[in-house]
Write a protein that holds these residues in place. Structure first.
Motif, short mmCIF file in Angstrom:
data_model
loop_
_atom_site.label_atom_id
_atom_site.label_comp_id
_atom_site.label_asym_id
_atom_site.label_seq_id
_atom_site.Cartn_x
_atom_site.Cartn_y
_atom_site.Cartn_z
N SER A 24 20.51 29.35 71.60
CA SER A 24 21.70 29.36 70.80
C SER A 24 22.68 28.51 71.27
O SER A 24 22.75 28.16 72.47
N SER A 25 23.81 27.79 70.43
CA SER A 25 24.72 27.13 71.07
C SER A 25 26.01 27.32 69.93
O SER A 25 25.56 27.63 68.79
N PRO A 26 27.11 27.22 70.29
CA PRO A 26 28.17 27.47 69.49
C PRO A 26 28.50 26.36 68.55
O PRO A 26 28.18 25.32 69.01
N VAL A 27 28.78 26.56 67.37
CA VAL A 27 29.15 25.57 66.38
C VAL A 27 30.35 24.94 66.82
O VAL A 27 30.23 23.50 66.84
N ALA A 28 31.29 25.39 67.33
CA ALA A 28 32.32 24.91 67.89
C ALA A 28 32.87 25.57 69.10
O ALA A 28 32.70 26.82 69.14
N GLU A 29 33.54 25.02 70.20
CA GLU A 29 33.87 25.79 71.36
C GLU A 29 35.06 26.98 71.28
O GLU A 29 34.74 27.95 71.70
N GLU A 30 35.88 26.37 70.39
CA GLU A 30 37.04 27.24 69.91
C GLU A 30 36.59 28.08 68.86
O GLU A 30 35.89 27.69 67.75
N VAL A 31 36.82 29.60 68.85
CA VAL A 31 36.29 30.71 68.17
C VAL A 31 37.57 30.99 67.17
O VAL A 31 38.73 31.25 67.51
N PRO A 32 37.42 30.89 66.00
CA PRO A 32 38.30 31.03 64.86
C PRO A 32 38.75 32.73 65.05
O PRO A 32 37.85 33.50 65.14
N GLU A 33 40.16 33.07 64.88
CA GLU A 33 40.63 34.08 65.11
C GLU A 33 39.78 35.20 64.28
O GLU A 33 39.69 36.38 64.93
N GLU A 34 39.37 35.17 63.25
CA GLU A 34 38.70 35.97 62.32
C GLU A 34 37.43 36.44 62.86
O GLU A 34 36.86 37.21 62.28
N GLN A 35 37.09 35.62 63.65
CA GLN A 35 35.35 35.63 64.22
C GLN A 35 35.42 36.26 65.57
O GLN A 35 34.28 36.53 66.10
N GLN A 36 36.56 36.66 66.21
CA GLN A 36 36.64 36.74 67.43
C GLN A 36 36.03 38.26 68.01
O GLN A 36 35.25 38.39 68.78
N ASP A 37 36.10 39.12 66.85
CA ASP A 37 35.57 40.42 67.19
C ASP A 37 33.95 40.52 66.93
O ASP A 37 33.34 41.02 67.67
N ARG A 38 33.62 39.53 66.11
CA ARG A 38 31.97 39.09 66.06
C ARG A 38 31.48 38.65 67.43
O ARG A 38 30.33 39.13 67.86
N VAL A 39 32.28 37.66 67.93
CA VAL A 39 31.92 37.03 68.95
C VAL A 39 31.85 38.08 70.30
O VAL A 39 30.92 37.98 71.02
N ILE A 40 32.73 38.71 70.32
CA ILE A 40 32.52 39.80 71.60
C ILE A 40 31.49 40.83 71.50
O ILE A 40 30.88 41.23 72.13
N ASP A 41 31.12 40.94 69.83
CA ASP A 41 29.77 42.07 69.98
C ASP A 41 28.55 41.34 70.26
O ASP A 41 27.85 41.77 70.73
N ALA A 42 28.59 39.99 70.07
CA ALA A 42 27.62 38.99 70.36
C ALA A 42 27.33 38.98 71.89
O ALA A 42 26.37 39.11 72.55
N VAL A 43 28.49 38.89 72.61
CA VAL A 43 28.33 38.91 74.13
C VAL A 43 27.82 40.09 74.53
O VAL A 43 27.25 40.15 75.29
N ARG A 44 28.25 41.18 73.86
CA ARG A 44 27.68 42.46 74.54
C ARG A 44 26.26 42.64 74.09
O ARG A 44 25.43 43.45 74.84
N SER A 45 25.85 41.98 72.83
CA SER A 45 24.45 42.33 72.49
C SER A 45 23.56 41.46 73.10
O SER A 45 22.18 41.80 73.22
N CYS A 46 23.89 40.30 74.04
CA CYS A 46 22.97 39.31 74.50
C CYS A 46 22.20 39.90 75.86
O CYS A 46 22.76 40.21 76.64
N PRO A 47 21.13 40.20 75.78
CA PRO A 47 20.28 40.87 76.79
C PRO A 47 20.20 39.86 78.01
O PRO A 47 19.72 40.26 79.09
N GLU A 48 20.44 38.68 77.82
CA GLU A 48 20.20 37.71 79.12
C GLU A 48 21.58 37.44 79.54
O GLU A 48 21.89 36.71 80.17
#
Ligand code: F3S
Length: 63
Positions: A33-57
């Motif tokens: 995986s890699s981010p599409v862009a370094e800066e996360v749009p505000e409306e995507q931030q909750d999803r990114v936090i969820d992704a951080v928590r979900s990554c087993p590595e």
């Protein structure tokens, strides 16, 4: 919010892309995986936090 994926830690579990498909893209070559862009749009931030928590590595970090 800025997001990074550590390429040394990522093992291609794909959970990040399932949680936030507009933020993370998976390599066709190795499935990592890699981010599409370094800066996360505000409306995507909750999803990114969820992704951080979900990554087993623990490969995803945000600041
Ligand atoms: Fe990699 Fe973690 Fe996503 S291992 S593909 S960053 S869920």
């Amino acid at each position: 919010m800025k997001v990074r994926v550590d390429p040394e830690r990522c093992q291609g579990h794909t959970l990040c892309a399932m949680r936030a498909p507009e933020v993370f893209e998976l390599s066709d070559i190795d499935g990592h995986s890699s981010p599409v862009a370094e800066e996360v749009p505000e409306e995507q931030q909750d999803r990114v936090i969820d992704a951080v928590r979900s990554c087993p590595e623990r490969a995803i970090s945000v600041v």
